[in-house]
Design an enzyme around this catalytic site. Structure first.
Site, PDB file in Angstrom:
ATOM      1  N   CYS A   1       0.763  -1.114   0.027  1.00  0.00           N
ATOM      2  CA  CYS A   1       0.003  -0.155   0.018  1.00  0.00           C
ATOM      3  C   CYS A   1       0.758   1.146   0.015  1.00  0.00           C
ATOM      4  O   CYS A   1       1.472   1.646  -1.077  1.00  0.00           O
ATOM      5  CB  CYS A   1      -0.910  -0.002   0.828  1.00  0.00           C
TER       6      CYS A   1
ATOM      7  N   HIS B   1      -3.829  -5.301   0.139  1.00  0.00           N
ATOM      8  CA  HIS B   1      -3.442  -5.819   1.134  1.00  0.00           C
ATOM      9  C   HIS B   1      -3.403  -7.290   1.291  1.00  0.00           C
ATOM     10  O   HIS B   1      -4.383  -8.077   1.546  1.00  0.00           O
ATOM     11  CB  HIS B   1      -4.446  -5.169   2.324  1.00  0.00           C
TER      12      HIS B   1
ATOM     13  N   GLU C   1      -2.204  -9.000   3.567  1.00  0.00           N
ATOM     14  CA  GLU C   1      -3.114  -9.779   4.972  1.00  0.00           C
ATOM     15  C   GLU C   1      -4.404  -9.470   5.114  1.00  0.00           C
ATOM     16  O   GLU C   1      -4.960  -9.904   6.328  1.00  0.00           O
ATOM     17  CB  GLU C   1      -2.156  -8.748   5.965  1.00  0.00           C
TER      18      GLU C   1
END
Length: 381
Positions: free
Chosen positions: A246, A331, A333
């Protein structure tokens, strides 16, 4: 309690207030996630923003201790169609209203979020003021006009001191530009020895930690507001394998000579399709950003585009042509969103191992002997 949201174009929304009382100015954005409002509220990348949830029912499963992505929420306001103050879920420990009250954040419900989202999509994100007071619209417009949007969000959300999450495998220095907890969780569950450092940590300070690789975290705001981070990445590029997420992706691009620009209304949600150019495979990703790397700025750099957004064709991934380094705009995660992209952490660790194999370290004893010989020669002079 009545609450009002006034946009800088003069559009006024009136609804019911919840959370804290008072007034707050921020950038009004929207998130399309159906679930994950707790992760959205606690994502540091939303620092300085008034977040609108497009899903019409928010709060129905409450707030729990486990799903936070940072130690506290950083949003400047929360806008929903319907706020449920009696959650029904076995994990719920308290309500959204209680969370917002605890941290002084204003919420507004009973708003036509569909209309608000259409305005933002048509005209772009804009400044807004959220208030529970009785000020006249003219007073609110004046206050909004004299209150600048924050540009120090990275410094606000980054850790203030170095800390370690021990592991027995690769040592990763995670530079915290406003990192979500999910990044740390993904690294530690793979056995990594993670050292989290503040956003203004220098290249020499990072070298003294003897990392095997460097993780560039997500974070809020414009990447050009943190030029020191760009310089640090440029200094370390080529010395250690790097993986950026990001904001880390955008800072990496700037460090390599590319450029970034503001998106009209950004990408915020858990269902953004991204195409991996090498394989042609499409991944559904979690995203939260208002800036992107400009496609035309890649020419003349040593960067190669690896992923694009299937909706608007913006750049979603990069890799360096010479050095072991790659980044993604989305992202991996998740939190909230699909976990399909967690393999990128495994790719990062494999890159570190391949780099070690290709560039074996000299034995520590030989390094010490060379240092001592240099010191002795200097003393003799």
């Amino acid at each position: 309690m009545q609450a009002r949201l006034l946009l800088e174009d003069g559009t006024l929304f009136t609804g019911r207030g919840f959370g804290a009382e008072g007034g707050s100015v921020g950038e009004v954005v929207f998130n399309t996630g159906i679930t994950g409002y707790q992760e959205v509220l606690s994502d540091p990348s939303y620092c300085g923003q008034i977040v609108t949830m497009t899903y019409p029912l928010i709060g129905n499963y409450g707030i729990n201790r486990d799903d936070f992505e940072s130690i506290r929420p950083y949003v400047h306001g929360f806008v929903v169609r319907r706020h449920e103050d009696v959650p029904s879920n076995w994990r719920a420990q308290y309500t959204v209203d209680q969370l917002l009250k605890e941290y002084g954040i204003i919420g507004i419900s009973d708003v036509d979020t569909r209309m608000l989202t259409r305005i933002l999509r048509q005209h772009g994100t804009m400044k807004g003021i959220l208030t529970t007071g009785n000020e006249r619209v003219e007073e609110l417009m004046e206050r909004m006009g004299t209150t600048p949007l924050a540009i120090d969000q990275v410094a606000r959300t980054s850790t203030k001191s170095i800390f370690n999450s021990p592991g027995d495998k690769e040592r990763i220095v995670l530079i915290d530009y406003g990192a979500k907890s999910g990044i740390l969780r993904d690294l530690t569950k793979r056995g990594c020895d993670v050292i989290v450092v503040p956003q203004d940590t220098t290249a020499d300070e990072i070298r003294r930690l003897h990392p095997d690789g460097i993780q560039l975290s997500n974070g809020p705001g414009d990447p050009k507001d943190v030029p020191h981070a760009v310089n640090t990445i440029r200094d370390l590029l080529g010395e250690y394998p790097m993986f950026g997420i990001c904001l880390g992706h955008q800072l990496f691009a700037l460090a390599c000579g590319a450029d970034t620009g503001r998106l009209k209304f950004g990408h915020r949600g858990g269902n953004h399709p991204v195409k991996e150019l090498e394989t042609g495979r499409c991944f559904i990703t979690s995203q939260n950003h208002g800036y992107a790397v400009l496609d035309e700025s890649i020419a003349g750099t040593e960067l190669e585009v690896t992923h694009i957004n299937n909706n608007d064709k913006t750049i979603e991934g990069l890799k360096h042509k010479r050095y072991p380094a790659f980044t993604v705009q989305y992202h991996p995660e998740a939190a909230p969103g699909p976990y399909d992209n967690g393999y990128l952490f495994d790719r990062f660790l494999q890159m570190i191992r391949d780099n070690k194999e290709a560039n074996p370290e000299r034995p520590r004893q030989a390094q010490l002997s060379e240092t001592l010989r240099g010191e002795l020669q200097y003393a003799q002079k």
